[in-house]
Write an enzyme that holds these catalytic residues in place. Structure first.
Site, PDB file in Angstrom:
ATOM      1  N   HIS A 225       0.806  -1.218   0.000  1.00  0.00           N
ATOM      2  CA  HIS A 225       0.000   0.000   0.000  1.00  0.00           C
ATOM      3  C   HIS A 225       0.843   1.274   0.000  1.00  0.00           C
ATOM      4  CE1 HIS A 225      -3.344   2.634   1.696  1.00  0.00           C
ATOM      5  NE2 HIS A 225      -3.931   2.006   0.690  1.00  0.00           N
ATOM      6  N   LYS A 227       3.125   4.462  -0.900  1.00  0.00           N
ATOM      7  CA  LYS A 227       3.104   5.369  -2.049  1.00  0.00           C
ATOM      8  C   LYS A 227       4.317   6.286  -1.961  1.00  0.00           C
ATOM      9  CE  LYS A 227      -1.886   4.988  -2.111  1.00  0.00           C
ATOM     10  NZ  LYS A 227      -1.855   3.865  -1.128  1.00  0.00           N
ATOM     11  N   HIS A 454      -8.403  11.534   0.575  1.00  0.00           N
ATOM     12  CA  HIS A 454      -7.683  10.268   0.445  1.00  0.00           C
ATOM     13  C   HIS A 454      -6.363  10.366   1.204  1.00  0.00           C
ATOM     14  CE1 HIS A 454      -5.426   6.956  -1.551  1.00  0.00           C
ATOM     15  NE2 HIS A 454      -6.623   6.385  -1.548  1.00  0.00           N
ATOM     16  N   LYS A 456      -3.878  10.682   4.372  1.00  0.00           N
ATOM     17  CA  LYS A 456      -3.892  10.073   5.704  1.00  0.00           C
ATOM     18  C   LYS A 456      -2.923  10.835   6.590  1.00  0.00           C
ATOM     19  CE  LYS A 456      -5.026   6.416   2.929  1.00  0.00           C
ATOM     20  NZ  LYS A 456      -5.151   6.589   1.474  1.00  0.00           N
TER      21      LYS A 456
END
Length: 598
Positions: A225, A227, A454, A456
């Site tokens: 996950h 990025k 989106h 976090k």
């Protein structure tokens, strides 16, 4: 005089009394009492309470002036205030005057205050850019809301020799059209988390020189996950940690964040020592187990591109620490290397101002795992770590979860379609113990209230000051952060995640002028990683705390952070419903659609 908001009269069922006028709230002190209620009631004091809007915030300070008390209803919390006591209220909170039980709801004016202005005044000089995190551009928003934000061509640019792109989802066609510079990069490694079916499609459409790699997932239900981007230039390496998938909607319609910093090659004749950032980076990259490949870089020579290749750069001026997660059962020395235990370990080493003692925590993310109260306490213990200057612990902070409501999604830039990227099922969202945490997504001051998050982020704050700030790919889940097992001697993590922790002690005054894409002369006192004895202590402050009028002449020790949402976050009102993506919503959205879409 500026109108800040209203007190809206309510009946006993907490419904708006349409026949009674609203009471306007202005800058300065506003006194409310007997003459302001719709019926005669001598039990209410003539000066029952005063309301004073908070500077640079949408909240209002309430003070009980009279002898009789009031009750403040905030979300599902109820607090009684006696004479001479005070509290703070936010949009949607209800004030009850007692005895008599007269109800008023505080409603923020549609003409927003100074804190709700877009960030048109937020400008950073180039040398300050690495010292802060940036919001990504949202093209549908006004230009003023995109001041100092970045798009993908701002990141992937220049004479890139090697590109390592780490992500969960990727769209090859969109990526090449959005970032044409990538098609000219000789060596591209794509580390992804896509399913087998999608991988076949990507293989058919990727350039021939691109390498695909999916890291091993040893524990079921895990994902890759993280990025990030690692872009190698003749002058150095650009490290980027961000929150967007490599797909169109993520870089165009969502609220997203990014940290980026360029680092020079080490002097091979007198190589510098490693750093915490370097060690964490190489150890994380090693866990990905990508296939090594050889490259020949013009004027630099031949290299084998493995995780250890990235030890060739000087990270001594890094303005962040890495917080990563890798799948596995971590114990012994590995217990403190990953997930929330890594964050706990770093915070335990830090000293914070006493204003952050028992100050609140914010959890803001886009997917909610299946949680329980035991794990929430475990997680809060890690995020509450740290000490004051007198060596006493900061103490546990009360957590607030910022999560979009159904109405937020329905009225967003994408309507209900935005909800597909907030993928939490009802069984996770509806747990009763979570109700006390729910807080609103409100981002008027950055113009992003309708750009669903989106991004976090996790932070500890007091007012508009931040003790620390974490930008990460990790959602609120055990899979992402890890869960302690075996009497707290083992941490089990399912997924790969990557984030950057901003600490005031790491952000150097003035930042660092080094750039991989321009010929910037290094300033010895800025970029050697050595702190000056005259260096002032830096302070992380939200844009609302900076103040609109002073953003062009900030003290060098004040680091402005474009935190997209407002602090303190407002608790849900009784009418607010947290979004879950597997429910049916029949009220049409801004595009006339219902959910699920047909």
């Amino acid at each position: 005089m500026c109108k800040i908001g209203y007190l809206v009269p309510l009946n006993g069922n907490l419904e708006e009394e349409g026949s009674v006028s609203k009471l306007s709230i202005f800058d300065g002190s506003n006194v409310i009492g007997r003459n302001d209620i719709p019926v005669i009631d001598n039990r209410i004091s003539r000066k029952h309470l005063s309301l004073t809007p908070s500077p640079h915030s949408t909240s209002v300070h309430v003070f009980v002036e009279g002898t009789n008390p009031i009750v403040v209803h905030s979300g599902n919390k109820r607090r009684k205030l006696n004479s001479q006591e005070k509290a703070t209220i936010n949009d949607g909170d209800i004030i009850e005057l007692i005895p008599g039980h007269h109800f008023f709801k505080y409603q923020l004016s549609t003409k927003t205050t100074s804190s709700s202005q877009p960030i048109r005044h937020f400008h950073l000089h180039n040398h300050q850019i690495p010292s802060t995190f940036r919001l990504l551009t949202v093209p549908p928003l006004p230009l003023s809301a995109n001041t100092s934000s970045l798009s993908i061509p701002d990141v992937i640019q220049g004479d890139i020799q090697i590109a390592v792109l780490s992500n969960y989802m990727l769209d090859i066609h969109w990526l090449l059209s959005a970032s044409p510079a990538l098609s000219k990069v000789p060596h591209v490694l794509l580390i992804h988390g896509e399913s087998d079916g999608r991988v076949e499609h990507i293989k058919r459409n990727k350039p021939a020189n691109w390498i695909l790699h999916k890291p091993p997932l040893p524990i079921s239900f895990g994902t890759h996950h993280s990025k990030a981007m690692f872009l190698v230039y003749p002058r150095g390496v650009r490290v980027v940690v961000h929150t967007a998938n490599l797909i169109h909607v993520d870089w165009n319609n969502k609220t997203q964040g990014l940290w980026m910093q360029d680092f020079p090659w080490k002097d091979q004749n007198s190589p510098s020592k490693g750093s915490g950032f370097e060690n964490d980076l190489v150890e994380y990259l090693s866990a990905l187990k990508w296939p090594e490949f050889s490259v020949k870089l013009p004027s630099l020579g031949n290299f084998s591109i493995s995780p250890y290749f990235f030890k060739k750069f000087n990270y001594s001026d890094a303005t962040v620490r890495l917080i990563a997660s890798v799948p596995g059962y971590h114990s012994g020395a590995g217990l403190k290397k990953w997930g929330h235990m890594k964050l706990r370990t770093l915070l335990q080493e830090c000293t914070f101002d006493k204003e952050f003692k028992k100050s609140p925590l914010v959890y803001q993310f886009s997917s909610l795992g299946s949680l329980d109260e035991k794990w929430m306490a475990e997680f809060a213990s890690s995020l509450s770590a740290g000490s004051c200057e007198d060596k006493t612990p900061l103490g546990m902070g009360e957590a607030q979860i910022i999560w979009p409501t159904v109405e937020d999604v329905r009225c967003s830039l994408e309507g209900y379609a935005a909800g597909s990227c907030i993928p939490s099922p009802l069984k996770n969202v509806e747990k009763a113990f979570l109700k006390k945490y729910w807080s609103k997504w409100k981002a008027d001051h950055t113009g992003r209230s309708r750009a669903m998050p989106h991004i976090k982020t996790f932070t500890r704050y007091n007012g508009q000051n931040l003790a620390w700030f974490l930008l990460t790919s990790a959602n609120l889940s055990k899979a992402a952060w890890g869960a302690l097992q075996k009497n707290n001697t083992q941490l089990m993590i399912r997924s790969y995640e990557l984030g950057v922790l901003f600490l005031p002690s790491l952000i150097k005054r003035g930042g660092c002028g080094f750039s991989c894409t321009s010929n910037v002369t290094l300033s010895e006192d800025k970029c050697t990683g050595e702190e000056s004895s005259e260096m002032k202590k830096t302070k992380l402050v939200t844009l609302c705390g900076v103040g609109r009028e002073s953003r062009d002449r900030l003290p060098e020790e004040m680091i402005p952070f474009p935190v997209p949402y407002e602090l303190p976050p407002q608790p849900y009102s009784p009418q607010d419903v947290p979004w879950s993506w597997d429910r049916q919503y029949n009220t049409k959205d801004v595009y006339g659609q219902v959910w699920p879409m047909m």
